[in-house]
Structures are given as C-alpha cells and as structure tokens.
Design a protein around this motif. Structure first.
Motif, PDB file in Angstrom:
ATOM      1  N   LEU A  21       4.124 -20.404  26.320  1.00  0.00           N
ATOM      2  CA  LEU A  21       4.371 -19.642  25.001  1.00  0.00           C
ATOM      3  C   LEU A  21       2.548 -19.726  23.925  1.00  0.00           C
ATOM      4  O   LEU A  21       2.504 -20.491  23.736  1.00  0.00           O
ATOM      5  CB  LEU A  21       5.739 -20.553  24.746  1.00  0.00           C
ATOM      6  N   ASN A  22       3.108 -18.555  23.794  1.00  0.00           N
ATOM      7  CA  ASN A  22       1.920 -17.884  22.620  1.00  0.00           C
ATOM      8  C   ASN A  22       2.490 -18.752  20.926  1.00  0.00           C
ATOM      9  O   ASN A  22       3.235 -17.176  20.804  1.00  0.00           O
ATOM     10  CB  ASN A  22       1.184 -16.462  23.255  1.00  0.00           C
ATOM     11  N   PHE A  23       2.226 -19.643  20.289  1.00  0.00           N
ATOM     12  CA  PHE A  23       2.966 -19.553  19.173  1.00  0.00           C
ATOM     13  C   PHE A  23       1.990 -18.874  18.104  1.00  0.00           C
ATOM     14  O   PHE A  23       3.028 -18.397  17.038  1.00  0.00           O
ATOM     15  CB  PHE A  23       3.102 -20.604  18.845  1.00  0.00           C
ATOM     16  N   THR A  24       0.611 -18.826  18.563  1.00  0.00           N
ATOM     17  CA  THR A  24      -0.077 -17.720  18.100  1.00  0.00           C
ATOM     18  C   THR A  24       0.368 -16.155  17.721  1.00  0.00           C
ATOM     19  O   THR A  24       1.096 -16.059  16.533  1.00  0.00           O
ATOM     20  CB  THR A  24      -1.652 -18.040  17.691  1.00  0.00           C
ATOM     21  N   ARG A  25       0.971 -15.629  18.188  1.00  0.00           N
ATOM     22  CA  ARG A  25       1.437 -14.424  18.366  1.00  0.00           C
ATOM     23  C   ARG A  25       3.205 -14.726  17.516  1.00  0.00           C
ATOM     24  O   ARG A  25       3.279 -13.454  17.207  1.00  0.00           O
ATOM     25  CB  ARG A  25       1.713 -13.563  19.562  1.00  0.00           C
ATOM     26  N   LEU A  26       4.017 -15.435  19.158  1.00  0.00           N
ATOM     27  CA  LEU A  26       4.716 -15.806  17.992  1.00  0.00           C
ATOM     28  C   LEU A  26       5.110 -15.739  16.844  1.00  0.00           C
ATOM     29  O   LEU A  26       5.913 -15.056  16.119  1.00  0.00           O
ATOM     30  CB  LEU A  26       6.128 -16.199  18.853  1.00  0.00           C
ATOM     31  N   MET A  27       4.960 -16.716  15.923  1.00  0.00           N
ATOM     32  CA  MET A  27       5.063 -17.498  15.061  1.00  0.00           C
ATOM     33  C   MET A  27       4.042 -17.216  13.576  1.00  0.00           C
ATOM     34  O   MET A  27       4.276 -18.256  12.796  1.00  0.00           O
ATOM     35  CB  MET A  27       5.676 -19.014  14.986  1.00  0.00           C
ATOM     36  N   GLY A  28       3.161 -17.506  14.146  1.00  0.00           N
ATOM     37  CA  GLY A  28       1.570 -17.694  13.378  1.00  0.00           C
ATOM     38  C   GLY A  28       0.976 -19.294  13.505  1.00  0.00           C
ATOM     39  O   GLY A  28       0.199 -19.336  13.039  1.00  0.00           O
ATOM     40  N   ALA A  29       2.007 -20.046  13.919  1.00  0.00           N
ATOM     41  CA  ALA A  29       1.385 -20.671  14.367  1.00  0.00           C
ATOM     42  C   ALA A  29       2.044 -21.946  14.358  1.00  0.00           C
ATOM     43  O   ALA A  29       3.416 -21.326  14.821  1.00  0.00           O
ATOM     44  CB  ALA A  29       1.293 -21.949  12.352  1.00  0.00           C
ATOM     45  N   GLY A  30       1.891 -23.468  15.390  1.00  0.00           N
ATOM     46  CA  GLY A  30       3.205 -24.311  16.069  1.00  0.00           C
ATOM     47  C   GLY A  30       2.786 -24.108  17.186  1.00  0.00           C
ATOM     48  O   GLY A  30       1.866 -23.528  17.864  1.00  0.00           O
ATOM     49  N   ILE A  31       3.527 -25.063  18.137  1.00  0.00           N
ATOM     50  CA  ILE A  31       3.709 -24.906  19.533  1.00  0.00           C
ATOM     51  C   ILE A  31       5.310 -25.406  19.749  1.00  0.00           C
ATOM     52  O   ILE A  31       6.136 -25.361  19.556  1.00  0.00           O
ATOM     53  CB  ILE A  31       3.327 -26.376  19.504  1.00  0.00           C
ATOM     54  N   LEU A  32       5.407 -25.513  20.897  1.00  0.00           N
ATOM     55  CA  LEU A  32       6.391 -25.909  21.718  1.00  0.00           C
ATOM     56  C   LEU A  32       6.614 -27.152  21.958  1.00  0.00           C
ATOM     57  O   LEU A  32       6.015 -28.090  23.016  1.00  0.00           O
ATOM     58  CB  LEU A  32       6.973 -25.350  23.446  1.00  0.00           C
ATOM     59  N   HIS A  33       7.181 -27.646  21.065  1.00  0.00           N
ATOM     60  CA  HIS A  33       7.070 -29.118  20.938  1.00  0.00           C
ATOM     61  C   HIS A  33       8.708 -30.312  21.341  1.00  0.00           C
ATOM     62  O   HIS A  33       8.474 -31.450  21.681  1.00  0.00           O
ATOM     63  CB  HIS A  33       7.043 -29.707  19.372  1.00  0.00           C
ATOM     64  N   THR A  34       9.209 -29.072  22.382  1.00  0.00           N
ATOM     65  CA  THR A  34      10.289 -29.432  22.869  1.00  0.00           C
ATOM     66  C   THR A  34      10.470 -30.414  24.591  1.00  0.00           C
ATOM     67  O   THR A  34       9.124 -29.956  24.749  1.00  0.00           O
ATOM     68  CB  THR A  34      11.625 -28.338  23.284  1.00  0.00           C
ATOM     69  N   LYS A  35      10.962 -31.100  24.197  1.00  0.00           N
ATOM     70  CA  LYS A  35      11.615 -32.241  25.328  1.00  0.00           C
ATOM     71  C   LYS A  35      12.433 -31.876  26.295  1.00  0.00           C
ATOM     72  O   LYS A  35      13.307 -33.085  26.458  1.00  0.00           O
ATOM     73  CB  LYS A  35      10.472 -33.632  25.225  1.00  0.00           C
ATOM     74  N   MET A  36      12.684 -31.286  27.225  1.00  0.00           N
ATOM     75  CA  MET A  36      14.240 -31.373  27.554  1.00  0.00           C
ATOM     76  C   MET A  36      14.244 -31.139  29.409  1.00  0.00           C
ATOM     77  O   MET A  36      12.763 -30.244  29.658  1.00  0.00           O
ATOM     78  CB  MET A  36      14.884 -29.579  26.919  1.00  0.00           C
TER      79      MET A  36
END
Length: 482
Positions: free
Chosen positions: A178-193
């Motif tokens: 997941l490219n969070f720069t494109r999706l949200m402008g910043a952030g990461i996939l921080h889920t652990k599931m």
C-alpha cells in the motif's frame, strides 16, 4: 336459456365471457405468486455480493473462543503466580498449522529473520521468527494454502521486506504493498492482523518480526472458531487488498459487499468462552471505513465515555499532536481528541485514569511533558489521574546488538466494563492517516460488570495491574527544579 335442448347464442356468449374472466384472474394470481417467490428467493441471489472471498454467514456458536496473547521479552520476569498467557509465537504457529485453505496477513513490515537487518552474528532469539517463516513457506508450497499479504511499501534498508519477496518468489504467497503517500498523503499500514479460513484471527501489537516474539513486550488477542466475527474482520483485510492494487486510490464510496452491520448501535453478540460478549471491530483512518464501520478513534472515545469508575491505558506512545511529516513539509498539529476526553472523564465524572507509557531508547522527548500535565489533575480530583512508564531492561550482549528492541509495545485500554485491544500508538497521525484496527469487547451483564475470570476484560485488567505494580513500572516525576 335452452332452446330445443341446447344453448341459445346469447347464453354461449355469456359463458365464453365468464371463462375469459376466470382465465385472467388465474393468470394475474399466478403472476403475483411468482413475483413473491422471485422477491424472496431469486433476487437475493442475483444481487448478493459477488466477491470471490465472501463466505456464507455462519451464526456465532458456543465454540467461539478468545485468548489473550503476550510476548514477554527474554530476561523480563514476574513473581510466581503472576498472570501469564499463551505466547505470540505459539499463537501464530497454531494459526498457520490449523489453516485449511487461506491465510491473510496485514502488516507494517516483515523481519522474521535477523539477516534482513544487516546485522551479523548468531542470534538465538531469532529462532522462533525463523520457524514462523519456514512454516509459512511450507503452508504456501507443500500444503497449497492460499496466502495473501498486505503491507506498507518497503522503506529501503530500514524495512526491506525480504521475507515477503522470498515468499512471493517461491509462489508461496501473493503480496500487495500500500502506497500511503498516494492514498493519504502520509502514513503507513500499521495494522497487525492474521486471518485464517475466515474462522480464526489474531489482532494486536506484534509486528511480523522475530523481535516481536522474544525481544519486545507485545499484547494481542486470538479468536478461534468464530466465523461470524472473522468474516467481519475479512472485510477489513479486503479494504487493504483493494488499496494495494496498482494505482489504487481511496474510493469516494466503498463497494456494498464491504459494508458492515456491526457497530455500537448494533453490536455483534458473541459467546466468547461461553460468556456473552458484545463485540465491535473498528478501523482507521476514517476514509478506510466502508458503510457501517466504526472508526478506531470513535471506538476509543466511546469506550472512554462509557467508563464509570476506571480507565487503564497501556500504550507505547501517547502524544496529543499530529507530528510533522516529510522533513516538516507537513507541519505539526495540535490534536487533543483523546486527551480532552480523558480529562473530562476524570474531572467531570470522577473516573480514575491510569496511563502506562513506555520508556526506551526511542521515546519521544515530547511525550513526557504531555504526560506530566495529567499529574496536575491530581490536585483537582484527589489523585484520580496517575502516570507511569514501563522500562524493559537490557542485560545481554545480544540484546544490545539488536536495534529497536526492549520496549513495552502494548496498545490497549481496559475499563470497568470493556476491553479494547488495538494496533495503533496514541498520537493523532495513527487515527487520521495511518491504517490500524481495534477490537472492542464488552462483557457487561444487565446487572453490572461480569465477575467471570474468563472474560477478556478481567484478563486484561489483571495484566495491566501486574505491569503497573511491577518493578519495571517507574513513577513519572517532574524534572529537578520544577
């Protein structure tokens, strides 16, 4: 009228007209019956979800089981008789070995083997991570288990994701980044599931990392034989899977097959460990929430607002801000959403609030002043708010060589009626641009909190009290001169 033993022409005409009317009535009645049957039986099949990953709804049964899961770092010990729970390592291994068809994993990054960190030497504490990697490889190749991995785009040498690349190269797994720069402008996939066969799952603080099994203190929950809840969890994974497609963007409206009926207006009733529980799965950031899904921040605020006597929080980072991003191209913002609600609970309702933060080599210098500000409320409400910091000791050469270890990485909250286990640290970025999920379990009966020691709320409360009163919890004090 009969004439010469027969019908007259007029009578024949009347009979013919009556027969036509009768036929029309029969035809109309038949059409109505067919319309009703079509509405009840055919249309639901035509317009039901066509997602290839959906499974038929299965009601919750008495077999639903929830287990508290922990990673206790090497050389961190508690007195005899202290609460203890199944290990993260054993839980992940159980999930892999129990898989019959599918394993879906959503994660920040993968470092199950130490060579991914570009560090040399023999690391006995990595053995468990290496075993998890080998069993996943065997599951995807020898056992033909369909493995899907959703993760953040690798960050060069810091987070190389070599484990994922090797699994994909061996055709043991399919992966999407997941490219969070494109999706949200910043952030990461921080889920652990982890999700297995749409029947079992794990959610908690542990990254897919050998350090999360032996060198970092982690907490999560494993749910077994609970298709009703696991199928709702699968919708969260499908959001990530869609966002991992090439060129994906966050849609203005999510497909109908990803909506959920379960939220705080309509909780999912689950017989966890033969005890009735009301359960909600939440997600962040809000744009990742299809129709009906509770955002993770709203779930946390709901739990705080419903607390009547106490709120106990264990989280690595607590900051009422959204930190700056990209060399400060996105400026820091004040974000007191959780902070205000906790203070309101303490001051207006007299709720006791305890916050157990973490102190380690990478603790933000900004966190301690914010936490100290809670201590001021003691002067208003007679010690209703208290803060401590949990420190995991470093004692061996191996522990000193491995980066980013020896920390209490927990992310949970327990109140007099609810257990909440999440995957996010508590600063504003985790709820506005970063992906995470939360599990909220309410075991409260009509006559008050359950006294059943098997409830998740009671087990989580015991873990918090164990850590709060341990030798590893330090009082938060003001600097000299203040």
């Amino acid at each position: 009228m009969f004439v010469n033993g027969g019908y007259t022409a007029a009578s024949e005409k009347a009979i013919s007209k009556w027969r036509k009317t009768q036929m029309i009535v029969v035809v109309v009645f038949t059409i109505c019956i067919l319309a009703v049957l079509c509405n009840l039986l055919v249309l639901p099949l035509l317009f039901s979800s066509s997602s290839e990953y959906n499974t038929p709804d299965i009601p919750c049964t008495s077999k639903c089981r929830v287990v508290l899961v922990e990673s206790i770092p090497e050389n961190l010990t508690y007195p005899d008789g202290a609460p203890s729970h199944v290990s993260t390592y054993q839980t992940w291994l159980n999930l892999i070995l129990s898989a019959e068809k599918t394993i879906d994993i959503a994660s920040f990054y993968w470092t199950l083997r130490p060579h991914d960190l570009n560090i040399s030497g023999d690391f006995p504490s990595a053995k468990e991570g290496e075993t998890i990697f080998k069993e996943l490889m065997k599951a995807g190749t020898n056992r033909s288990i369909q493995i899907r991995i959703a993760h953040s785009i690798p960050d060069g040498t810091y987070l190389p994701n070599l484990d994922v690349e090797e699994l994909v190269a061996a055709k043991a797994a399919e992966a999407r980044a997941l490219n969070f720069t494109r999706l949200m402008g910043a952030g990461i996939l921080h889920t652990k599931m982890w999700l297995v066969d749409d029947k079992h799952f794990y959610v908690g603080s542990a990254n897919i990392d050998f350090r999360s099994l032996t060198q970092v203190k982690e907490l999560g929950a494993a749910v077994y034989n609970c298709s009703c809840l696991a199928q709702d969890m699968s919708k969260l994974f499908e959001v990530y899977w869609k966002l991992g497609e090439d060129g994906a963007t966050v849609p203005p409206k999510w497909p109908a097959d990803l909506k959920t009926d379960f939220n705080f207006n309509n909780t999912l009733h689950v017989p966890f460990n033969n005890t009735d529980a009301r359960v909600v799965l939440s997600s962040s950031p809000p744009p990742f929430c299809p129709e009906g899904r509770v955002s993770d921040i709203d779930a946390i605020l709901h739990v705080i607002d419903e607390a009547k006597s106490f709120i106990k929080i264990a989280v690595m980072d607590y900051l009422p801000i959204i930190p700056e991003y990209g060399s400060r191209s996105i400026p820091q913002l004040f974000w007191p959403v959780i902070d205000d609600r906790l203070r309101k609970a303490a001051i207006e309702r007299g709720v006791t609030v305890q916050i157990l933060g973490s102190i380690w080599n990478h603790t933000s210098y900004k966190m301690l002043p914010y936490l100290r500000s809670f201590k001021i409320i003691d002067e208003i409400r007679n010690n209703k708010v208290d803060v401590k910091l949990f420190r995991v000791p470093t004692s061996t050469d191996e522990q000193k060589k491995i980066p980013y270890v020896r920390v209490n990485h927990n992310k949970y909250m327990v109140t007099d009626n609810v257990a909440y286990i999440g995957t996010s640290n508590w600063d504003g970025s985790y709820f506005t641009v970063t992906a995470g999920i939360g599990l909220t379990v309410n075991n409260t009966a009509t006559d008050g909190p359950s006294e059943d020691p098997n409830t998740l709320q009671k087990q989580l409360l015991d873990v918090f009290n164990r850590d709060w009163n341990s030798e590893y919890a330090e009082d938060l004090i003001f600097p000299a001169g203040n």
